[in-house]
Design a protein around this motif. Structure first.
Motif, short mmCIF file in Angstrom:
data_model
loop_
_atom_site.label_atom_id
_atom_site.label_comp_id
_atom_site.label_asym_id
_atom_site.label_seq_id
_atom_site.Cartn_x
_atom_site.Cartn_y
_atom_site.Cartn_z
N MET A 43 6.91 -0.59 13.67
CA MET A 43 8.13 -0.56 12.88
C MET A 43 9.02 0.58 13.38
O MET A 43 8.62 1.74 13.34
N PHE B 238 0.18 -0.66 7.38
CA PHE B 238 1.03 0.36 7.99
C PHE B 238 1.07 1.61 7.12
O PHE B 238 1.14 1.54 5.90
N GLN C 102 1.22 -5.81 5.37
CA GLN C 102 2.04 -6.91 5.87
C GLN C 102 1.15 -8.12 6.13
O GLN C 102 0.30 -8.11 7.02
N ALA D 29 -1.98 -6.63 8.35
CA ALA D 29 -1.66 -5.39 9.06
C ALA D 29 -1.34 -4.34 8.01
O ALA D 29 -0.57 -4.60 7.08
N ARG E 10 -4.64 -3.49 12.30
CA ARG E 10 -4.83 -4.92 12.01
C ARG E 10 -6.26 -5.13 11.55
O ARG E 10 -7.19 -4.90 12.31
N ARG F 52 4.67 -4.98 17.08
CA ARG F 52 4.56 -4.84 15.62
C ARG F 52 4.75 -3.40 15.13
O ARG F 52 4.57 -3.13 13.96
#
Lengths: 115, 116
Positions: free
Chosen positions: B45, A91, A37, A89, A111, B43
């Protein structure tokens, strides 16, 4: 049942260094996905893995990026020779092999800041 | 290729009121899944709600419901009785059906503000 775990939560690297991001899926989950992201953007798919197999790496840059999900231990996303554009970022998500297989559960993200 | 479009970069709602976030998608798949995820300032999700395309009934999870219009390829999220904790980025996402169709395709998100 612990959720998806990622570490480190924050990582600072200088240009040219290597970054290693770890992801431990939820217990019983055998599918792992990595997403990136960028600021003010949605998540972009990078790679989909099952234990010891890369199923789909169509979203991963061909150079400097690699991912693995070994038989034992966490999934690793590795970025070699980082550049400033890698700051984002990252994930990880996991899903179970059977019931609710289509739903992905996300970790808190890592991050990455490249100086 | 699948695409997901969220045409509202920002939305605002008064506490206790109702708000609807829009999402349209494009896919050549006959079977697929649709999701709404919430991303608060932390942040993380968080899955809000999901919909199987083969089901005609709209999914509902407490104060969250969807209006799924398959022919129009529309998948909007309605939040009733909005609360301050609902303030977040909301992402619409789709994924195909089948072993290799693993990845989620995300929209760019809608930032929801909740006014007290």
């Amino acid at each position: 049942n612990a959720g998806v775990m990622q570490n480190p939560r924050h990582l600072v690297r200088r240009r040219g260094q290597e970054a290693r991001l770890r992801c431990s899926p939820m217990k019983g989950h055998s599918h792992v996905y990595w997403y990136r992201q960028l600021p003010e953007e949605g998540l972009k798919f990078m790679v989909y893995l099952q234990k010891e197999n890369i199923i789909d790496e169509s979203g991963m840059p061909k150079e400097r990026f690699s991912a693995e999900f070994p038989k034992e231990g966490p999934s690793i996303l590795r970025i070699q020779q980082v550049v400033r554009g890698d700051s984002a970022a990252y994930f990880c998500a996991s899903s179970p092999p059977a019931v609710n297989w289509e739903t992905q559960y996300f970790g808190p993200g890592t991050r990455l800041l490249v100086l | 290729a699948q695409t997901v479009t969220q045409s509202q970069p920002e939305m605002s709602v008064q506490e206790a009121e109702t708000v609807t976030l829009s999402c349209t998608y494009d896919t050549s798949e006959s079977d697929y899944y649709l999701f709404w995820y919430k991303q608060p300032p932390s942040r993380q999700m968080i899955l809000v709600i999901r919909q199987e395309a083969y089901k005609q009934q709209n999914a509902t999870e407490n104060r969250f419901s969807v209006n799924f219009q398959k022919a129009a390829k529309s998948f909007s999220l309605k939040i009733s009785d909005s609360q301050l904790g609902d303030a977040a980025m909301y992402f619409c996402a789709s994924r195909g059906y089948g072993g290799s169709q693993g990845n989620l395709i995300f929209g760019k998100g809608t930032k929801l503000s909740v006014k007290p």
